[in-house]
Design an enzyme around this catalytic site. Structure first.
Site, short mmCIF file in Angstrom:
data_model
loop_
_atom_site.label_atom_id
_atom_site.label_comp_id
_atom_site.label_asym_id
_atom_site.label_seq_id
_atom_site.Cartn_x
_atom_site.Cartn_y
_atom_site.Cartn_z
N CYS A 25 -2.80 15.75 6.92
CA CYS A 25 -2.38 14.53 6.23
C CYS A 25 -1.99 13.46 7.24
CB CYS A 25 -1.21 14.83 5.29
SG CYS A 25 -0.59 13.36 4.42
N ARG A 55 2.16 10.86 6.70
CA ARG A 55 3.43 11.58 6.65
C ARG A 55 4.65 10.78 7.09
NH1 ARG A 55 1.88 16.55 10.23
NH2 ARG A 55 -0.10 15.47 10.59
N TRP A 99 -0.39 8.48 -2.01
CA TRP A 99 -1.32 7.48 -2.53
C TRP A 99 -2.59 7.53 -1.70
CZ3 TRP A 99 3.69 5.47 -1.08
CH2 TRP A 99 3.78 5.08 0.27
N GLU A 118 -10.78 7.58 1.68
CA GLU A 118 -10.92 8.80 0.88
C GLU A 118 -11.86 8.57 -0.30
OE1 GLU A 118 -7.13 11.29 0.46
OE2 GLU A 118 -6.34 9.26 0.82
#
Length: 360
Positions: A58, A61, A232, A237
């Protein structure tokens, strides 16, 4: 042992919790008597946030401390899980101002596995197969799961490109429950382009909340097999993966054709041009709709800030380079130009093999 390691970390980072030894003795006694133990609400919240902090794949963060933790460990029925998953979506959506949120359901206990959501994410679009077995509409990634949902009784929606799949929830050793996600819990953004009016005619859209639902939250040796969580979206993506990948919506040829690009050879870089315009449309559309989204340049800088904070705190910041570097213009971002510690820390979100007598 995992419990001791977690408790020592929690107490070291939470001075207000007091000395660790009394709590450690209590937990060891619970494990000796029941084979597991129960986290306090404070331990659960800390563990969930640190699991996000430890998520090596991720990039977003920096705000791990802001994760909203919905403690629903008392919920262990399929009906209850379905209801609270829908409530999760409503609360996390917040009319477009997306809030990082996790809902934690009952833990695994010896002889009493916790509930599970079979869906990869709480909102996913169906992949519809034609008579020849090829995907004729929707998200090809979800074709197998769509077939599973149909086998369990789902009628299949309208057969469109964006039919939201039902939730499949298993709990208590009973057959899985199919639950429709109501429309008021699904915020979708119609996609348009700031410079090309024809883009809106493609009829594209995407949902606002990426809520992962098939990973186990592991904290101090305790597994919460049902703990859907969301942040979000980063624009790539959607624009560089979900809509662009050949095994997803494969829209680059469509966009390139409408742009009038020369697709006769890869050397014309038509894919690159189409990909940029597709991502421009995603960011523009979410921004115009007032829905939280971030771009890969901004998020890469934020990740470097997070990395530097973690290093100043004396902590390892795990990261998988292949996931941290964006799938568009990676070398233009600061995350491209360095190496990372790709290690597995705990607490963590992990994948466990799903086994069920009801699986086909």
């Amino acid at each position: 042992m995992d419990a001791e390691s977690f408790l020592r970390t929690y107490h070291a980072e939470t001075p207000s919790a007091g000395p660790v030894e009394p709590r450690l003795r209590q937990v060891l006694a619970q494990i000796g008597q029941y084979g597991t133990y129960t986290h306090t609400a404070e331990e659960l919240a800390f563990g969930a946030r640190v699991a996000w902090r430890n998520s090596g794949r991720c990039i977003g963060r920096l705000y791990w401390r802001s994760l909203r933790v919905r403690d629903h460990r008392s919920v262990d029925t399929a009906e209850g899980v379905a209801v609270e998953c829908v409530n999760h979506l409503r609360e996390a959506t917040a009319s477009g101002r997306i809030r990082p949120t996790i809902t934690v359901f009952a833990q695994d206990r010896p002889g009493r596995p916790g509930p599970r959501v079979w869906n990869e994410q709480l909102i996913r679009y169906a992949g519809h197969l034609g008579p020849e077995g090829a995907v004729v509409a929707g998200d090809a990634r979800n074709a197998a799961f769509t077939a599973t949902a149909r086998r369990l009784g789902w009628t299949g929606g309208s057969g469109s490109e964006f039919d939201v799949l039902p939730l499949v929830v298993e709990a208590g050793g009973k057959p899985p429950l199919l639950a429709t996600v109501p429309g008021d819990a699904i915020l979708e953004v119609p996609l348009e382009h700031p410079a090309h009016p024809w883009f809106a005619d493609l009829g594209l859209r995407w949902h606002a909340v990426p809520a992962i639902s098939n990973m186990c939250l592991e904290i101090g040796g305790v597994c919460y097999p049902c703990a859907p969580f969301n942040g979000w979206y980063m624009g790539t993506e959607i624009g560089a993966r979900n809509l662009a990948d050949e095994d997803r919506y494969n829209l680059l040829p469509v966009v390139a054709d409408r742009l009038g690009l020369d697709t006769s050879s890869d050397r014309t870089l038509w894919k690159d041009q189409a990909l940029v315009e597709l991502n421009v449309a995603v960011l523009h559309s979410f921004g115009r709709a007032g829905v939280t989204i971030t771009d890969h340049h901004t998020e890469a800088r934020r990740f470097i800030s997070h990395l530097e904070r973690e290093e100043r705190s004396g902590r390892i910041c795990p990261a998988d380079w292949s996931w941290i570097v964006p799938p568009l213009s990676g070398s233009l971002t600061p995350v491209f130009h360095r190496y990372y510690d790709d290690v597995q820390l705990s607490p963590a979100f992990v994948h466990h093999p799903r086994t069920s007598e009801y699986e086909g």
